[in-house]
Write an enzyme that holds these catalytic residues in place. Structure first.
Site, PDB file in Angstrom:
ATOM      1  N   TRP A 243      43.139  48.753  31.728  1.00 14.70           N
ATOM      2  CA  TRP A 243      43.531  48.534  30.475  1.00 14.70           C
ATOM      3  C   TRP A 243      42.448  49.511  29.295  1.00 14.70           C
ATOM      4  CZ3 TRP A 243      48.038  48.258  28.446  1.00 14.70           C
ATOM      5  CH2 TRP A 243      49.266  47.922  29.227  1.00 14.70           C
TER       6      TRP A 243
ATOM      7  N   TRP B 247      45.477  47.741  15.319  1.00 17.54           N
ATOM      8  CA  TRP B 247      46.702  47.809  16.130  1.00 17.54           C
ATOM      9  C   TRP B 247      47.833  47.433  15.199  1.00 17.54           C
ATOM     10  CZ3 TRP B 247      45.568  50.400  20.458  1.00 17.54           C
ATOM     11  CH2 TRP B 247      44.351  50.325  21.062  1.00 17.54           C
TER      12      TRP B 247
ATOM     13  N   TRP C 275      45.725  46.597  23.573  1.00 16.65           N
ATOM     14  CA  TRP C 275      45.739  46.723  24.919  1.00 16.65           C
ATOM     15  C   TRP C 275      45.493  45.277  25.763  1.00 16.65           C
ATOM     16  CZ3 TRP C 275      41.076  44.363  27.060  1.00 16.65           C
ATOM     17  CH2 TRP C 275      39.986  44.356  26.087  1.00 16.65           C
TER      18      TRP C 275
ATOM     19  N   GLU D 187      38.547  55.725  45.099  1.00 18.73           N
ATOM     20  CA  GLU D 187      38.948  54.626  44.515  1.00 18.73           C
ATOM     21  C   GLU D 187      38.472  53.220  44.635  1.00 18.73           C
ATOM     22  OE1 GLU D 187      41.601  55.155  42.185  1.00 18.73           O
ATOM     23  OE2 GLU D 187      41.045  57.353  42.445  1.00 18.73           O
TER      24      GLU D 187
HETATM   25  C1  FAD Z   1      46.372  49.460  33.044  1.00 22.87           C
HETATM   26  C2  FAD Z   1      46.043  49.237  34.558  1.00 22.87           C
HETATM   27  C3  FAD Z   1      45.817  47.846  35.244  1.00 22.87           C
HETATM   28  C4  FAD Z   1      45.481  47.621  36.594  1.00 22.87           C
HETATM   29  N1  FAD Z   1      45.547  46.444  37.096  1.00 22.87           N
HETATM   30  C5  FAD Z   1      45.059  46.129  38.246  1.00 22.87           C
HETATM   31  C6  FAD Z   1      44.903  44.812  38.718  1.00 22.87           C
HETATM   32  O1  FAD Z   1      45.152  43.981  37.951  1.00 22.87           O
HETATM   33  N2  FAD Z   1      44.643  44.639  40.191  1.00 22.87           N
HETATM   34  C7  FAD Z   1      44.358  45.822  40.869  1.00 22.87           C
HETATM   35  O2  FAD Z   1      43.807  45.498  42.109  1.00 22.87           O
HETATM   36  N3  FAD Z   1      44.200  47.260  40.571  1.00 22.87           N
HETATM   37  C8  FAD Z   1      44.697  47.031  39.045  1.00 22.87           C
HETATM   38  N4  FAD Z   1      44.720  48.595  38.728  1.00 22.87           N
HETATM   39  C9  FAD Z   1      43.964  49.792  39.448  1.00 22.87           C
HETATM   40  C10 FAD Z   1      45.169  50.474  40.381  1.00 22.87           C
HETATM   41  O3  FAD Z   1      46.344  50.658  39.624  1.00 22.87           O
HETATM   42  C11 FAD Z   1      45.515  49.681  41.643  1.00 22.87           C
HETATM   43  O4  FAD Z   1      44.591  49.051  42.336  1.00 22.87           O
HETATM   44  C12 FAD Z   1      46.504  50.354  42.585  1.00 22.87           C
HETATM   45  O5  FAD Z   1      47.370  50.997  42.047  1.00 22.87           O
HETATM   46  C13 FAD Z   1      46.696  49.578  43.806  1.00 22.87           C
HETATM   47  O6  FAD Z   1      47.574  50.167  44.646  1.00 22.87           O
HETATM   48  P1  FAD Z   1      47.235  50.723  46.156  1.00 22.87           P
HETATM   49  O7  FAD Z   1      46.558  49.124  46.862  1.00 22.87           O
HETATM   50  O8  FAD Z   1      47.958  51.266  46.796  1.00 22.87           O
HETATM   51  O9  FAD Z   1      45.743  51.396  45.736  1.00 22.87           O
HETATM   52  P2  FAD Z   1      45.031  52.795  46.837  1.00 22.87           P
HETATM   53  O10 FAD Z   1      45.309  54.008  45.761  1.00 22.87           O
HETATM   54  O11 FAD Z   1      45.642  52.655  48.078  1.00 22.87           O
HETATM   55  O12 FAD Z   1      43.452  52.343  46.603  1.00 22.87           O
HETATM   56  C14 FAD Z   1      42.836  51.387  47.303  1.00 22.87           C
HETATM   57  C15 FAD Z   1      42.248  50.238  46.692  1.00 22.87           C
HETATM   58  O13 FAD Z   1      41.345  50.825  45.558  1.00 22.87           O
HETATM   59  C16 FAD Z   1      41.177  49.859  44.376  1.00 22.87           C
HETATM   60  N5  FAD Z   1      41.735  50.748  43.239  1.00 22.87           N
HETATM   61  C17 FAD Z   1      42.368  52.034  43.319  1.00 22.87           C
HETATM   62  N6  FAD Z   1      42.515  52.266  42.079  1.00 22.87           N
HETATM   63  C18 FAD Z   1      41.818  51.656  41.160  1.00 22.87           C
HETATM   64  C19 FAD Z   1      41.491  51.522  39.907  1.00 22.87           C
HETATM   65  N7  FAD Z   1      41.729  52.633  39.291  1.00 22.87           N
HETATM   66  N8  FAD Z   1      40.400  50.716  39.397  1.00 22.87           N
HETATM   67  C20 FAD Z   1      40.403  49.780  40.199  1.00 22.87           C
HETATM   68  N9  FAD Z   1      40.499  49.525  41.601  1.00 22.87           N
HETATM   69  C21 FAD Z   1      41.283  50.462  42.160  1.00 22.87           C
HETATM   70  C22 FAD Z   1      42.341  48.839  44.890  1.00 22.87           C
HETATM   71  O14 FAD Z   1      41.719  47.575  45.058  1.00 22.87           O
HETATM   72  C23 FAD Z   1      43.272  49.511  45.864  1.00 22.87           C
HETATM   73  O15 FAD Z   1      43.947  48.603  46.625  1.00 22.87           O
HETATM   74  C24 FAD Z   1      44.877  48.742  37.168  1.00 22.87           C
HETATM   75  C25 FAD Z   1      45.008  49.982  36.823  1.00 22.87           C
HETATM   76  C26 FAD Z   1      45.556  50.284  35.634  1.00 22.87           C
HETATM   77  C27 FAD Z   1      45.454  51.728  35.104  1.00 22.87           C
END
Ligand code: FAD
Length: 470
Positions: A378, A302, A355, A270
């Site tokens: 997105w 859209w 989006w 991640e």
């Molecule tokens: C539509 C959409 C919008 C999102 N907007 C954001 C946002 O504005 N800011 C944001 O930090 N994350 C965003 N994410 C990614 C992800 O959802 C979040 O980082 C995550 O839910 C944060 O929870 P956590 O810290 O418990 O993540 P964990 O699962 O513990 O992951 C650890 C870290 O990895 C990074 N990470 C994890 N998943 C992703 C991912 N898919 N893409 C990029 N980085 C990731 C984050 O920095 C996160 O804190 C988005 C995902 C989607 C699908």
């Protein structure tokens, strides 16, 4: 020698390359942060993130004071005023060089270019937000990987070969100073539920590695399970660095999991997604200019129905998991990743809303709003991004709900009007509510998913017809 360290989205003293380099030659240090409320408004920054930033800045101010590093808080309305402000500070304080960590947004990069041109002293920029520097991973042909898997392979190869670098907190520059007060929050929304400062972030990281890390692969998709780290608000403002994340994983497991199948690898993966989106943004500035990665998807038609958008925002679509997720976002400023994917798919593929509307709404609400991750997420969900979900694979909001919130615990937490609905029907409760005379309590589905799905696929098929037309 006097060096000025300019903090931006790197609100920490540990593992901060700019601060580390600025202090390397034993130079006198001076720190500055420039608040830009007008620019933050233009970028749609959420009030809760602004409050979180203000509180973290106060914590940083304390850390700097303890290290004997004087800290100045300046205010410019927008980035345009920044070169002038820094120029005056450099002249007044007799600064010899300016140090900062790179930011990847196009406006931030233009601001930095303007600062470089305006200042009479060298401006030194460092990579402080990725384990692997932007631009250092290139495929044989082209500037950047457009698909995640080869990017991840290259990233892993580099980290296996070179490791990661964790920089220490610089030595104290003298006796502790008085703490500079930070009054930045407009007090609209409180972020008090989240502890602030790099020490708190580091404690949360250690607790996650000690607790959920080993089960992360199995638990991370269940919104009610608290199986993820919830570190995103800290990573987004740079209160925590990705190197610190790797170091904590290594300290906990005794090794760094860099191969699929190793315990802990799914979490590292991640962090690699996070870097993938950041690297893309540096190479393709159009991503921070409201344009799709797949240029042809700019022609998608859209529907952009304002009423449906409003129902989505308020959590009144009649799809319980979507509504619970949106109400959770509205109330707490945070949403679980599985739910972000579900609600983003629903907005784009079921309601056929652009989006970018969703991206902006998320930004205006999230405590962890991050340009690259939000844009990447997105565009992934909408099918317009690099390595996006294939356009014909449309999430079914009801089966997602049955799979990931089987007993409806998350739904009930956020939709109290469904408290009495049995688990087996909570994912599509309309019929049950009607039979029990409770139809008024909760709206019927705003769209029929099966029909909406076909419409979404047809929207993308129409693009192919356009390309194939002579
Ligand atoms: C539509 C959409 C919008 C999102 N907007 C954001 C946002 O504005 N800011 C944001 O930090 N994350 C965003 N994410 C990614 C992800 O959802 C979040 O980082 C995550 O839910 C944060 O929870 P956590 O810290 O418990 O993540 P964990 O699962 O513990 O992951 C650890 C870290 O990895 C990074 N990470 C994890 N998943 C992703 C991912 N898919 N893409 C990029 N980085 C990731 C984050 O920095 C996160 O804190 C988005 C995902 C989607 C699908």
């Amino acid at each position: 020698m006097r060096h000025l360290i300019w903090f931006r989205t790197d609100l920490r003293v540990a593992d901060n390359p700019a601060l580390h380099e600025a202090s390397a030659e034993g130079a006198e240090l001076q720190a500055v942060f420039i608040a830009c409320p007008g620019q933050w408004r233009q970028h749609g920054m959420a009030a809760i993130q602004r409050d979180f930033l203000a509180r973290n800045l106060m914590a940083l101010s304390r850390e700097l004071a303890a290290l004997g590093i004087p800290f100045t808080l300046l205010e410019a309305d927008t980035f345009t005023e920044v070169p002038g402000l820094l120029g005056s500070l450099v002249d007044e304080q007799g600064i010899d060089a300016l140090y900062a960590n790179l930011e990847i947004g196009i406006n931030e990069r233009r601001r930095d270019q303007a600062v470089q041109q305006a200042l009479s002293v060298p401006v030194r920029l460092f990579n402080g937000d990725c384990v692997v520097s932007h631009g250092s991973l290139r495929p044989r042909s082209g500037d950047m990987y457009k698909v995640f898997t080869p990017f991840a392979k290259a990233w892993l190869a580099q980290v296996r070969a070179s490791g990661y670098r964790l920089l220490p907190v610089p030595c104290s520059r003298g006796p502790a100073l008085e703490v500079t007060p930070v009054e930045l929050s407009d007090g609209q929304v409180s972020s008090e539920a989240w502890p602030v400062g790099e020490r708190a972030a580091s404690r949360q990281l250690t607790a996650f590695c000690h607790g959920q890390l080993r089960e992360y692969g199995e638990q991370r998709d269940y919104p009610d399970a608290e199986g993820t780290s919830r570190l995103s608000p800290y990573l987004a403002l740079g209160v925590l660095s990705p190197n610190q994340c790797l170091a904590a994983v290594e300290a906990e497991l005794g090794y760094l999991p860099l191969s699929r199948g190793e315990q802990g690898f799914t979490w590292i993966n991640e962090l690699i997604w996070r870097e993938f989106y950041r690297h893309l943004m540096v190479v393709y500035p159009r991503l921070s200019m409201n344009r799709p990665f797949k240029v042809e998807t700019g022609a998608l038609k859209w529907s952009n129905n304002h009423l449906s958008f409003e129902l989505w925002c308020r959590g009144r679509t009649g799809y319980p998991l979507v509504d619970a997720a949106m109400r959770c976002l509205n109330e707490t400023g945070w949403m679980h990743n599985r739910l972000r994917m579900v609600v983003a798919s629903f907005l784009t593929k079921d309601l056929h809303i652009d989006w970018r509307w969703g991206e902006d709404y998320f930004m205006s609400r999230l405590i962890d709003g991050d340009l690259a991750a939000n844009n990447g997420g997105w565009q992934w969900a909408a099918g317009t991004g690099a390595d996006a979900a294939p356009y014909f694979r449309v999430f079914n909001p009801t089966t997602q709900s049955e799979r990931f919130d089987a007993d409806g615990r998350f739904i009930r937490r956020w939709l109290p009007e469904l408290a009495a609905v049995p688990a087996k029907v909570i994912h599509a409760p309309h019929e049950w509510l009607t039979r029990h005379g409770m139809a008024q309590a909760y709206p019927p589905p705003v769209v029929d998913h099966a029909r909406s799905r076909l419409h979404a696929i047809a929207m993308f098929d129409a693009l192919k017809d356009r390309q194939e037309a002579p």
